[in-house]
Design a protein around this motif. Structure first.
Motif, PDB file in Angstrom:
ATOM      1  N   ASN A   1       1.094  -1.253   0.101  1.00 35.85           N
ATOM      2  CA  ASN A   1      -0.130   0.554  -0.399  1.00 35.85           C
ATOM      3  C   ASN A   1       0.764   1.368   0.130  1.00 35.85           C
ATOM      4  N   ALA A   2       2.020   1.322   1.022  1.00 36.80           N
ATOM      5  CA  ALA A   2       2.506   2.528   1.188  1.00 36.80           C
ATOM      6  C   ALA A   2       3.253   2.310  -0.131  1.00 36.80           C
ATOM      7  N   ALA A   3       4.188   1.564  -1.248  1.00 39.97           N
ATOM      8  CA  ALA A   3       4.451   1.846  -2.363  1.00 39.97           C
ATOM      9  C   ALA A   3       3.291   2.294  -3.540  1.00 39.97           C
ATOM     10  N   ARG A   4       2.220   1.985  -3.816  1.00 36.53           N
ATOM     11  CA  ARG A   4       1.541   2.223  -4.417  1.00 36.53           C
ATOM     12  C   ARG A   4       0.600   3.527  -4.348  1.00 36.53           C
ATOM     13  N   ALA A   5       0.687   4.277  -3.310  1.00 34.98           N
ATOM     14  CA  ALA A   5       0.666   5.231  -2.406  1.00 34.98           C
ATOM     15  C   ALA A   5       1.652   6.006  -3.541  1.00 34.98           C
ATOM     16  N   PHE A   6       3.204   5.815  -2.874  1.00 38.86           N
ATOM     17  CA  PHE A   6       4.096   6.591  -3.883  1.00 38.86           C
ATOM     18  C   PHE A   6       3.616   6.739  -4.979  1.00 38.86           C
ATOM     19  N   VAL A   7       4.000   5.612  -5.181  1.00 43.37           N
ATOM     20  CA  VAL A   7       4.069   5.535  -7.186  1.00 43.37           C
ATOM     21  C   VAL A   7       3.219   6.732  -7.469  1.00 43.37           C
ATOM     22  N   SER A   8       1.867   6.471  -6.396  1.00 42.49           N
ATOM     23  CA  SER A   8       0.272   7.179  -7.422  1.00 42.49           C
ATOM     24  C   SER A   8       0.926   8.447  -7.183  1.00 42.49           C
ATOM     25  N   ALA A   9       1.906   8.941  -6.244  1.00 42.20           N
ATOM     26  CA  ALA A   9       1.401  10.450  -5.782  1.00 42.20           C
ATOM     27  C   ALA A   9       2.821  10.652  -6.599  1.00 42.20           C
ATOM     28  N   LEU A  10       3.481  10.192  -7.806  1.00 37.70           N
ATOM     29  CA  LEU A  10       5.131  10.581  -8.338  1.00 37.70           C
ATOM     30  C   LEU A  10       3.773  10.669  -9.611  1.00 37.70           C
ATOM     31  N   GLY A  11       3.063   9.896  -9.875  1.00 37.00           N
ATOM     32  CA  GLY A  11       2.216  10.271 -11.428  1.00 37.00           C
ATOM     33  C   GLY A  11       3.106   9.329 -12.536  1.00 37.00           C
ATOM     34  N   PRO A  12       2.454   9.211 -13.347  1.00 35.50           N
ATOM     35  CA  PRO A  12       2.793   8.646 -14.779  1.00 35.50           C
ATOM     36  C   PRO A  12       4.091  10.048 -15.177  1.00 35.50           C
TER      37      PRO A  12
END
Length: 460
Positions: free
Chosen positions: A310-321
């Motif tokens: 969950n932490a990794a997905r949240a961070f990757v999502s915040a970074l954005g594509p």
């Protein structure tokens, strides 16, 4: 069958303990009863230690255990200048099969007031006067908490992984600095400048790079300097790269956390200072409007640990594509060395691609051409090395390779390049360090993973 991580070994130990208890009860002679009772008490303890080792995957073979428990001391870094001259295709071919060297090094911190020792991995080119190495890429490796830099060697076998990646033409020469981020195996400083406490951010981000440059005669710029960590070290890598964007170009976090409130260790170091806590919150940092370019990111997370995933997905999502983060999903992986050893080859390959200078990309074209990074790994079985095409060596120049992303095994340079002479100190090799059963769940040897699916590396 009876490896240190074997379930059968634990069953046998417990069965022996029960048998000895029965013997101690039924045989009245003290000469038998007392030894049987003592051994019966010790065996469950040994089985418990074995169960912990099995869960974390730290020692997977008896050889690893022997090296870990009987670790040898490492000699200090020797300073012998090396003069760089022109290389050739033959020279580079000679270097390909040679292993790098792992050495112990003192890393004092005049600015932070912290004085610790760590380890350093030097590629075979480093002490070869035919290669100019003053601008080699450098990656600081950050262990978990609690833990020690020796965990990278005894738990993850990072030197062997680097040699494998070189042999498979996946990377070119790169220096690794195994930093002590805690100052003790039972401490957790999380690479932050603690309020009223140790200034570990200053130590890792300023003192260590300055000391490494001075001792090794490097001129490596921030564009070719990276951070790679697992668990708490993953938080360190993300946090420091965002806080010091001109000093670090790339960061890789393996099962890390991305906010002080999620880690359990970092938050207490700020003593209730919310401003200091927010300033060390990677998730917050990438969620606000950016005033300067973000570093490149490689994120890996196991599917069997919800907090990590969950932490990794949240961070990757915040970074954005738009930031093109490389996200590696470790199926069936828990928060342990088995996961980190599986994803480490991809992380190091990705790091090489991010940090290699244009000259190194030119001199090691095979590394750039071969590297395809996995987006998923399956850890239901012990990882096995992925098939990698082995190109025939083509003359070029020794150096580095581009393309951001993070794969698996080792690369070899393809030669000939005209270097400018650069004086460099040489280092003498030293034995592998003594391991410390690392932290928040961090143990495991270092085999090479087998990706279930690979994709072309993303460019940040």
């Amino acid at each position: 069958m009876f490896a240190p991580t074997s379930t059968w070994l634990l069953v046998v130990l417990l069965a022996l303990a029960v048998a000895l208890v029965v013997i101690a009860i039924r045989i009245p002679r003290l000469v038998v009863r007392i030894p049987a009772a003592l051994v019966a008490v010790v065996l469950p303890f040994v089985a418990g230690v074995g169960a912990v080792n099995s869960y974390f995957g730290y020692y997977r073979t008896w050889h690893d255990l022997a090296v870990g428990l009987g670790g040898t001391s490492e000699p200090g870094l020797a300073q012998h200048p090396v003069r760089a001259t022109d290389g050739s295709a033959t020279v580079v071919d000679d270097v390909v099969g040679r292993p790098g060297k792992v050495l112990q090094i003192d890393l004092p911190g005049p600015r932070s007031g912290i004085n610790r020792s760590g380890y350093i991995y030097l590629p075979p080119e480093f002490n070869d006067k035919r290669f100019p190495t003053a601008e080699l890429p450098v990656v600081e490796l950050l262990h978990g908490s609690p833990g020690s830099p020796a965990d990278w060697i005894n738990g993850l076998h990072v030197g062997k992984v680097m040699d494998q990646l070189r042999a498979q033409h996946l990377i070119g020469p790169m220096v690794l600095v195994l930093v002590d981020i805690n100052g003790g195996p039972s401490r957790a400083e999380e690479c932050v400048d603690a309020v009223g406490g140790p200034q570990d951010d200053t130590y890792v981000s300023a003192d260590v790079p300055a000391d490494v440059r001075a001792k090794l005669g490097l001129r490596t710029a921030g564009r070719s300097w990276g951070l790679l960590g697992y668990s708490s070290g993953g938080y360190c890598a993300a946090n420091l790269a965002l806080r010091h964007r001109s000093s670090f170009h790339a960061a890789a976090a393996l099962d890390g956390y991305f906010s002080p409130s999620h880690g359990g260790y970092a938050q207490r170091l700020f003593g209730g200072d919310l401003a200091a806590e927010l300033a060390n919150d990677p998730l917050h940092a990438v969620s606000v409007v950016q005033t300067s370019p973000l570093p490149a990111f490689f994120i890996a997370a196991g599917t069997s640990t919800n907090d990590d995933l969950n932490a990794a997905r949240a961070f990757v999502s915040a970074l954005g594509p738009a930031q093109h983060p490389q996200f590696l999903l470790e199926r069936h992986a828990r928060h342990n060395f088995l996961a980190w050893q599986a994803s480490l080859p991809a992380a190091l390959t990705w790091m090489w691609q991010q940090l290699a200078t244009p000259i190194l990309h030119r001199d090691y074209p095979q590394a750039a051409g071969n590297a395809q990074l996995p987006t998923e790994l399956t850890l239901s079985q012990p990882p096995s090395p992925p098939p990698t095409p082995r190109p025939s060596p083509t003359p070029t120049h020794p150096g580095k390779s581009p393309t951001p992303s993070r794969p698996a095994p080792s690369a070899t340079p393809s030669p000939t390049r005209r270097p400018t002479p650069t004086p460099r100190p040489s280092v003498s090799p030293s034995p592998s360090p003594r391991p410390t059963a690392s932290s928040t769940g961090h143990p495991s040897p270092v085999p090479t993973p087998s990706p279930t699916r690979t994709v072309a590396p993303h460019k940040p």
